[in-house]
Design a protein around this motif. Structure first.
Motif, mmCIF file in Angstrom:
data_model
loop_
_atom_site.group_PDB
_atom_site.id
_atom_site.type_symbol
_atom_site.label_atom_id
_atom_site.label_comp_id
_atom_site.label_asym_id
_atom_site.label_seq_id
_atom_site.Cartn_x
_atom_site.Cartn_y
_atom_site.Cartn_z
ATOM 1 N N ILE A 178 -21.440 4.371 41.338
ATOM 2 C CA ILE A 178 -22.685 4.131 40.588
ATOM 3 C C ILE A 178 -23.881 4.543 41.433
ATOM 4 N N GLU A 179 -24.919 5.032 40.754
ATOM 5 C CA GLU A 179 -26.191 5.298 41.422
ATOM 6 C C GLU A 179 -26.990 3.995 41.424
ATOM 7 N N PRO A 180 -27.469 3.517 42.558
ATOM 8 C CA PRO A 180 -28.245 2.262 42.565
ATOM 9 C C PRO A 180 -29.454 2.322 41.639
ATOM 10 N N PRO A 193 -26.955 19.465 29.009
ATOM 11 C CA PRO A 193 -26.341 20.765 29.268
ATOM 12 C C PRO A 193 -25.203 20.727 30.274
ATOM 13 N N TYR A 194 -24.853 19.580 30.831
ATOM 14 C CA TYR A 194 -24.011 19.532 32.025
ATOM 15 C C TYR A 194 -22.526 19.787 31.754
ATOM 16 N N LYS A 195 -22.021 19.349 30.554
ATOM 17 C CA LYS A 195 -20.558 19.341 30.350
ATOM 18 C C LYS A 195 -20.108 20.187 29.163
ATOM 19 N N HIS A 212 -23.392 12.712 38.325
ATOM 20 C CA HIS A 212 -22.748 12.825 39.635
ATOM 21 C C HIS A 212 -22.469 14.265 40.050
ATOM 22 N N GLY A 213 -22.779 15.250 39.181
ATOM 23 C CA GLY A 213 -22.587 16.636 39.592
ATOM 24 C C GLY A 213 -22.038 17.512 38.491
ATOM 25 N N ARG A 214 -21.797 18.780 38.875
ATOM 26 C CA ARG A 214 -21.403 19.774 37.895
ATOM 27 C C ARG A 214 -20.027 20.383 38.145
ATOM 28 N N THR A 215 -19.265 19.832 39.097
ATOM 29 C CA THR A 215 -17.884 20.299 39.298
ATOM 30 C C THR A 215 -16.983 19.575 38.298
ATOM 31 N N GLU A 230 -25.972 7.770 46.451
ATOM 32 C CA GLU A 230 -27.381 7.786 46.845
ATOM 33 C C GLU A 230 -27.881 9.204 47.096
ATOM 34 N N VAL A 231 -27.276 10.141 46.417
ATOM 35 C CA VAL A 231 -27.731 11.535 46.543
ATOM 36 C C VAL A 231 -29.209 11.644 46.187
ATOM 37 N N GLN A 232 -29.647 10.965 45.134
ATOM 38 C CA GLN A 232 -31.053 11.083 44.717
ATOM 39 C C GLN A 232 -31.906 9.927 45.280
ATOM 40 N N ALA A 264 -27.229 13.346 49.991
ATOM 41 C CA ALA A 264 -27.540 14.787 50.005
ATOM 42 C C ALA A 264 -29.055 14.905 49.884
ATOM 43 N N LYS A 265 -29.535 15.814 49.048
ATOM 44 C CA LYS A 265 -30.955 16.001 48.732
ATOM 45 C C LYS A 265 -31.867 15.797 49.939
ATOM 46 N N GLY A 266 -32.565 14.628 50.029
ATOM 47 C CA GLY A 266 -33.620 14.475 51.017
ATOM 48 C C GLY A 266 -33.173 14.484 52.464
HETATM 49 C C1 LIG Z 1 -27.011 10.919 41.940
HETATM 50 C C2 LIG Z 1 -26.573 12.345 42.074
HETATM 51 N N1 LIG Z 1 -25.300 12.598 42.472
HETATM 52 C C3 LIG Z 1 -24.872 13.885 42.604
HETATM 53 C C4 LIG Z 1 -25.706 14.966 42.350
HETATM 54 C C5 LIG Z 1 -25.185 16.360 42.537
HETATM 55 O O1 LIG Z 1 -25.772 16.957 43.648
HETATM 56 P P1 LIG Z 1 -25.732 18.559 43.781
HETATM 57 O O2 LIG Z 1 -26.261 18.794 45.179
HETATM 58 O O3 LIG Z 1 -26.653 19.098 42.697
HETATM 59 O O4 LIG Z 1 -24.307 18.967 43.604
HETATM 60 C C6 LIG Z 1 -27.043 14.717 41.956
HETATM 61 C C7 LIG Z 1 -27.961 15.909 41.691
HETATM 62 N N2 LIG Z 1 -29.056 15.644 40.824
HETATM 63 C C8 LIG Z 1 -29.812 16.764 40.383
HETATM 64 C C9 LIG Z 1 -28.980 17.809 39.664
HETATM 65 C C10 LIG Z 1 -29.840 18.730 38.854
HETATM 66 C C11 LIG Z 1 -29.038 19.784 38.107
HETATM 67 O O5 LIG Z 1 -28.002 20.269 38.648
HETATM 68 O O6 LIG Z 1 -29.453 20.114 36.974
HETATM 69 C C12 LIG Z 1 -27.477 13.389 41.813
HETATM 70 O O7 LIG Z 1 -28.759 13.121 41.419
#
Ligand SMILES: Cc1ncc(COP(=O)(O)O)c(CNCCCC(=O)O)c1O
Length: 446
Positions: A227-229, A173-175, A158-161, A262-264, A289-291
């Motif tokens: 949840i991501e669908p 590598p995320y956390k 869900h992200g890196r914050t 539904e970001v991805q 987001a993304k697309g």
């Molecule tokens: C479902 C879903 N929610 C949230 C996010 C977060 O979106 P941001 O625009 O990267 O913050 C994503 C971003 N996915 C790719 C991140 C790649 C990486 O950082 O290594 C996602 O897929």
């Protein structure tokens, strides 16, 4: 796709070894100035991109099966998006919607209200990144319910914050070493058909999660389920049919906000405007987001008016949220999705690719699962005759693909998933070429 005009030749053509000399020189410069913590999947630097190709600074034309991680669905230089950006940027780049608002933001909100699942009254807030959208969806859910707990699932991303790291499952590598993480986040088992050893149905897997929510959290303490669908970074995991609707029904019955991330998966990627449509679920809030903006940074939450309008004035926002140039890009990108019927195009990509991936899996003994929807497809690689993840083979396949001029991304909790995320405007011939490269590489490595 014969009604899409391309600016660049849609071909795979290598004129140097990869990386070429100019990319190598840029890497040397990068090492002296860009933090090592920022990784890149491929060691070449982009000079141009259009349709299904990325051209690097040494003149190599690569087939792009990554779309910058599911972003350039309309291509990285869709002419309509480029023209909209040029037009807007010549008037104003920024006023801050919280200071001097502008119509583009309102128009994007109107589009999202019309496009997202559900015919209920909706409200939208625009941000910049997917993580920001997720953070704010949780903020709204907590305020609207007066509850604190949030449920996320195994393999989630869900992200890196800080809060979105707490929601994300994979540590490295995320956390790793970035804690402590936000409290009141609970992780529950996902429906992962390929790895659900006891072959749970979707409803059974959902009941497993519901039982844990009821016993370990208590519905009256639970603000939201997110949840991501289809789980993206976690491995393109498509839950068993019935999993999502069962969770939605339970959430609705217990006053828990159901957030679809539904970001991805959003904006035509899975063969529908939104992945929720495949099981006809209607989320209370959807993060996007993304697309959505043809490569410009834009994200959004769209949700039930009665939830979002509970927030006090000034409680939602941010300096750049809904940047006017990004809004112009989004309006153009959405128009392109309609004009070229990109949800149908994504389904067409699946019709072309999925049977070939399935045939390859039947031929070699190292592809444990082929899955996905639309132009979000994946192969999970395992040791022969087992379900043991094979991350090394997966990495080798992606590396060989690049050597052949195909940008291919991996993912998965176990690092053993090759994912296909082509721009939805990729031509059939180019996709065919990329699939042939993948088939040849897999056969050569097993
Ligand atoms: C479902 C879903 N929610 C949230 C996010 C977060 O979106 P941001 O625009 O990267 O913050 C994503 C971003 N996915 C790719 C991140 C790649 C990486 O950082 O290594 C996602 O897929």
């Amino acid at each position: 796709m014969n009604d899409i005009q391309y600016r660049l030749p849609q071909k795979r053509a290598l004129v140097t070894e990869l990386p070429g000399p100019k990319s190598a020189a840029l890497t040397a410069r990068r090492r002296a100035t860009v933090a090592a913590g920022v990784g890149s999947s491929v060691p070449v630097y982009a000079a141009d991109a259009d349709g299904g190709v990325v051209v690097d600074v040494d003149g190599n034309s690569l087939i792009d099966l990554g779309s910058g991680i599911a972003v350039t669905s309309v291509g990285a230089s869709d002419p309509a998006v480029a023209e909209a950006v040029r037009e807007q940027v010549g008037h104003f780049t920024h006023t801050c919607f919280m200071v001097t608002p502008y119509e583009g933001y309102v128009r994007v909100a109107e589009e999202l209200a019309a496009l997202t699942p559900g015919d209920h009254e909706k409200r939208t807030v625009l941000f910049n990144s997917g993580a920001e959208a997720v953070e704010n969806a949780i903020k709204v859910a907590r305020l609207a319910t007066g509850r604190d707990a949030v449920v996320a699932f195994d393999h989630a991303y869900h992200g890196r914050t800080n809060l979105t790291m707490a929601l994300t499952a994979k540590s490295m590598p995320y956390k790793a070493h970035f804690g402590p993480f936000a409290p009141e986040v609970y992780r529950l088992p996902m429906s992962y058909p390929y790895r659900d050893q006891d072959g749970l149905t979707g409803e059974q897997a959902a009941q497993r999660a519901i039982s844990q929510m009821e016993k370990q959290i208590g519905a009256d303490s639970l603000a939201a389920i997110i949840i991501e669908p289809i789980q993206g970074e976690g491995g393109f995991i498509v839950p068993a049919e019935g999993f999502l609707p069962t969770l939605v029904n339970w959430a609705r019955a217990n006053g828990v906000v159901f957030i679809a991330d539904e970001v991805q998966t959003g904006f035509s990627r899975t063969g529908a405007w939104f992945a929720c449509e495949h099981e006809e679920i209607v989320p209370d809030i959807i993060t996007m987001a993304k697309g959505m903006a043809g490569g410009m940074p834009l994200s959004a939450i769209t949700g039930r008016a009665e939830l979002l309008d509970k927030v006090h004035p000034g409680g939602l926002g941010g300096t750049y949220g809904g940047n006017p140039v990004a809004c112009a890009a989004a309006l153009a990108a959405i128009d392109s999705m309609r004009k070229f019927d990109l949800p149908a195009r994504a389904q067409h990509i699946s019709d072309l690719a999925l049977p070939r991936l399935q045939a390859l899996a039947a031929e070699v003994g190292v592809i444990g699962d082929v899955r996905g929807r639309g132009a979000m497809l994946a192969m999970e690689f395992v040791k022969p005759g087992t379900t043991e993840p094979d991350a090394e083979l997966t990495k080798a396949i992606a590396a060989r693909a690049l050597e052949q001029g195909v940008i291919l991304l991996t993912c998965g909790t176990y690092g053993n998933v090759i994912r296909l995320l082509p721009p939805l405007v990729i031509g059939d011939d180019l996709l065919d070429d990329a699939l042939t490269v993948i088939e040849q590489i897999v056969r050569s490595l097993v």
